[in-house]
Write a protein that holds these residues in place. Structure first.
Motif, PDB file in Angstrom:
ATOM      1  N   ALA A  64       4.593   1.771   0.861  1.00 50.23           N
ATOM      2  CA  ALA A  64       4.175   0.168   1.201  1.00 50.23           C
ATOM      3  C   ALA A  64       4.564   0.106   2.536  1.00 50.23           C
ATOM      4  O   ALA A  64       5.364   0.789   3.102  1.00 50.23           O
ATOM      5  CB  ALA A  64       5.076  -0.649   0.388  1.00 50.23           C
ATOM      6  N   GLU A  65       3.968  -0.778   3.168  1.00 47.35           N
ATOM      7  CA  GLU A  65       4.208  -1.180   4.625  1.00 47.35           C
ATOM      8  C   GLU A  65       3.879  -2.515   4.865  1.00 47.35           C
ATOM      9  O   GLU A  65       2.755  -3.146   4.272  1.00 47.35           O
ATOM     10  CB  GLU A  65       3.422  -0.189   5.646  1.00 47.35           C
ATOM     11  CG  GLU A  65       1.621  -0.337   5.650  1.00 47.35           C
ATOM     12  CD  GLU A  65       1.049   0.849   6.077  1.00 47.35           C
ATOM     13  OE1 GLU A  65       1.762   1.803   6.787  1.00 47.35           O
ATOM     14  OE2 GLU A  65      -0.188   0.902   6.198  1.00 47.35           O
ATOM     15  N   GLY A  76       3.607  -3.142 -12.398  1.00 50.69           N
ATOM     16  CA  GLY A  76       3.449  -2.836 -11.048  1.00 50.69           C
ATOM     17  C   GLY A  76       3.411  -4.271 -10.137  1.00 50.69           C
ATOM     18  O   GLY A  76       4.153  -4.428  -9.421  1.00 50.69           O
ATOM     19  N   GLN A  77       2.511  -4.962 -10.474  1.00 52.50           N
ATOM     20  CA  GLN A  77       2.093  -6.490 -10.175  1.00 52.50           C
ATOM     21  C   GLN A  77       3.334  -7.300 -10.265  1.00 52.50           C
ATOM     22  O   GLN A  77       3.712  -8.150  -9.262  1.00 52.50           O
ATOM     23  CB  GLN A  77       0.641  -6.816 -10.849  1.00 52.50           C
ATOM     24  CG  GLN A  77      -0.401  -6.415 -10.178  1.00 52.50           C
ATOM     25  CD  GLN A  77      -1.369  -6.506 -11.131  1.00 52.50           C
ATOM     26  OE1 GLN A  77      -1.471  -7.617 -12.069  1.00 52.50           O
ATOM     27  NE2 GLN A  77      -2.459  -5.691 -11.165  1.00 52.50           N
ATOM     28  N   HIS A 123      -2.501  -7.419   0.719  1.00 51.82           N
ATOM     29  CA  HIS A 123      -3.529  -6.556   0.609  1.00 51.82           C
ATOM     30  C   HIS A 123      -3.079  -5.315  -0.112  1.00 51.82           C
ATOM     31  O   HIS A 123      -1.700  -5.115  -0.217  1.00 51.82           O
ATOM     32  CB  HIS A 123      -3.835  -6.385   2.143  1.00 51.82           C
ATOM     33  CG  HIS A 123      -4.382  -7.423   2.654  1.00 51.82           C
ATOM     34  ND1 HIS A 123      -6.036  -7.681   2.976  1.00 51.82           N
ATOM     35  CD2 HIS A 123      -4.101  -8.663   3.347  1.00 51.82           C
ATOM     36  CE1 HIS A 123      -6.124  -8.666   3.470  1.00 51.82           C
ATOM     37  NE2 HIS A 123      -4.877  -9.274   3.598  1.00 51.82           N
ATOM     38  N   CYS A 124      -4.063  -4.380  -0.400  1.00 58.22           N
ATOM     39  CA  CYS A 124      -4.021  -3.067  -0.625  1.00 58.22           C
ATOM     40  C   CYS A 124      -4.411  -2.138   0.193  1.00 58.22           C
ATOM     41  O   CYS A 124      -5.583  -2.556   0.745  1.00 58.22           O
ATOM     42  CB  CYS A 124      -4.523  -2.639  -2.104  1.00 58.22           C
ATOM     43  SG  CYS A 124      -4.048  -3.785  -3.439  1.00 58.22           S
ATOM     44  N   LEU A 168       1.597  -9.384   7.164  1.00 56.22           N
ATOM     45  CA  LEU A 168       0.379  -9.004   6.168  1.00 56.22           C
ATOM     46  C   LEU A 168       1.049  -7.733   5.509  1.00 56.22           C
ATOM     47  O   LEU A 168       1.598  -6.846   5.965  1.00 56.22           O
ATOM     48  CB  LEU A 168      -0.768  -8.566   6.953  1.00 56.22           C
ATOM     49  CG  LEU A 168      -2.027  -8.282   6.094  1.00 56.22           C
ATOM     50  CD1 LEU A 168      -3.303  -8.689   6.816  1.00 56.22           C
ATOM     51  CD2 LEU A 168      -1.937  -6.671   5.824  1.00 56.22           C
ATOM     52  N   VAL A 169       1.331  -8.023   4.108  1.00 52.57           N
ATOM     53  CA  VAL A 169       1.683  -6.902   3.227  1.00 52.57           C
ATOM     54  C   VAL A 169       0.655  -6.034   2.849  1.00 52.57           C
ATOM     55  O   VAL A 169      -0.210  -6.472   2.164  1.00 52.57           O
ATOM     56  CB  VAL A 169       2.430  -7.681   1.992  1.00 52.57           C
ATOM     57  CG1 VAL A 169       3.237  -6.318   1.337  1.00 52.57           C
ATOM     58  CG2 VAL A 169       3.540  -8.527   2.580  1.00 52.57           C
ATOM     59  N   GLU A 170       0.741  -4.580   2.931  1.00 50.48           N
ATOM     60  CA  GLU A 170       0.043  -3.619   2.545  1.00 50.48           C
ATOM     61  C   GLU A 170       0.625  -3.049   1.292  1.00 50.48           C
ATOM     62  O   GLU A 170       1.617  -1.989   1.495  1.00 50.48           O
ATOM     63  CB  GLU A 170      -0.544  -2.395   3.401  1.00 50.48           C
ATOM     64  CG  GLU A 170      -1.392  -3.071   4.460  1.00 50.48           C
ATOM     65  CD  GLU A 170      -2.882  -3.175   4.099  1.00 50.48           C
ATOM     66  OE1 GLU A 170      -3.213  -2.794   2.789  1.00 50.48           O
ATOM     67  OE2 GLU A 170      -3.715  -3.428   4.844  1.00 50.48           O
ATOM     68  N   MET A 171       0.527  -3.309   0.032  1.00 50.14           N
ATOM     69  CA  MET A 171       1.339  -3.137  -1.045  1.00 50.14           C
ATOM     70  C   MET A 171       1.319  -1.700  -1.412  1.00 50.14           C
ATOM     71  O   MET A 171       2.164  -1.110  -2.085  1.00 50.14           O
ATOM     72  CB  MET A 171       0.889  -3.869  -2.292  1.00 50.14           C
ATOM     73  CG  MET A 171       1.048  -5.359  -2.136  1.00 50.14           C
ATOM     74  SD  MET A 171       0.561  -6.392  -3.640  1.00 50.14           S
ATOM     75  CE  MET A 171      -1.158  -5.725  -3.675  1.00 50.14           C
TER      76      MET A 171
END
Length: 364
Positions: free
Chosen positions: A119-120, A237-238, A108-109, A217-220
């Motif tokens: 990032a978290e 970046g991606q 996710h973002c 769950l990755v918050e980029m």
């Protein structure tokens, strides 16, 4: 002549059978299965910070992660979506469970009205603070776009802290492994990409609740932070983020292959007395903005509680040992006292290190 033909026919059947068996082995349950989940999609764009679309960025990163992982013949990648379609949250979990996945990674973002950035990575667990609850509430509210959401989620209300708390026990047995993977992902972001590290956090994401395997769950990063939004929306970046996530998954798998075998992280490590005198294991039981005396009456009767300050938070730890298996006993005791989301952390020379690095050291 007939005998020769019969022998040739039997030989052909045997070769065909063996070939079929080998193919089934390769494509079956013996590969490490990773389910990659691109957040949002279709009618749900996710957040639109600075005009970027979370759903598009998440999908591009997930496809790139999968491409990296698929280079390894021992890994099977399953996607919850590969195109711009809407997928119910409960279906994402069903896809992972049906695949008998070893890992579930949701991408996710983030968004916020402030200048927050970095990032978290989240695992399912108690809300350490209001901010974590708000992040989870935002992601969980997607269920209102689904048909029959009340039936599919048994009356779950994303806006109710009590409702969210009710889903947390489902992932408890996978918490250690989830935190290990989350720590590796954050480590890659921080050291390889020099991203701001917002840490590994716990919150009640229902998409993680639906799974029965280690899940993160990755918050980029934050699309609402102009510089970070542009980075997340860029090909560079991606690509960098995808490589970091894939690298973390491979390192996680490698740590299991080296240290665990077929019994799982806890079982294997408990069977051996892994001791390294320059590594100390403790059990984190709480984190708070308040500084409390480390007395038993503040921690449900637990003795030997210590604390350190990290940023604005005080983190509290129960027990201390050079032995991982003894630390597991401390963790069991802490959970019996009511600290259900406690987990083991490792220190070397007084500094916290990734648990996987500590386990590698103690296994050697």
């Amino acid at each position: 002549m007939k005998t020769h033909q019969i022998l040739l026919f039997v030989s052909f059947i045997i070769v065909l059978t063996l070939s079929s068996f080998t193919t089934n082995e390769t494509n079956g349950d013996h590969r490490f299965v990773v389910v990659l989940d691109a957040g949002h999609g279709g009618k749900d764009p996710g957040n639109m910070g600075n005009g970027y679309k979370e759903k598009d960025i998440a999908l591009k990163v997930v496809l790139a992660v999968g491409k990296e992982l698929e280079k390894n013949p021992d890994i099977k990648v399953v996607y919850t979506r590969k195109t711009d379609v809407f997928v119910d949250l409960f279906m994402r979990g069903k896809i992972a469970n049906k695949a008998k996945a070893d890992l579930f990674v949701s991408v996710h973002c983030n968004a916020h009205g402030s200048s927050a950035h970095g990032a978290e990575t989240f695992v399912l667990g108690t809300h350490r603070n209001k901010t974590n609850f708000e992040v989870a509430k935002k992601e969980n509210s997607v269920i209102f776009m689904e048909d029959d959401y009340e039936k599919n989620y048994d009356g779950f209300d994303p806006h109710s802290p009590e409702s969210v708390m009710s889903i947390l026990l489902s992932q408890e047995e996978y918490l250690d492994q989830s935190i290990l993977l989350a720590s590796l992902i954050q480590d890659k972001f921080t050291h390889s990409l020099k991203r701001k590290n917002r840490g590994v956090k716990q919150a009640g994401f229902i998409v993680l609740h639906q799974t029965v395997m280690p899940s993160v769950l990755v918050e980029m990063g934050f699309l609402t932070y102009k510089e970070e939004g542009a980075y997340l929306n860029s090909k560079r970046g991606q690509k960098e983020i995808a490589k970091s996530i894939a690298s973390a998954v491979l390192e996680y798998k490698s740590s299991l292959d080296k240290n665990v075998g077929s019994e799982g992280l806890k079982g294997s490590m408990a069977e051996q007395e892994n001791t390294s005198y320059d590594i100390v294991f403790k059990v984190q039981i709480a984190a708070s903005s308040k500084s409390l005396e480390t007395k038993p009456y503040n921690f449900k009767g637990l003795n030997h509680v210590s604390k350190i300050k990290e940023g604005s938070l005080y983190k509290y730890f129960y027990g201390e040992s050079n032995s991982y298996s003894e630390a597991q006993q401390f963790e069991t005791e802490a959970r019996k006292k009511g600290y259900g989301s406690s987990f083991i952390v490792a220190f070397k020379d007084g500094k916290k290190i990734p648990l996987v690095d500590a386990l590698k050291s103690t296994a050697n």
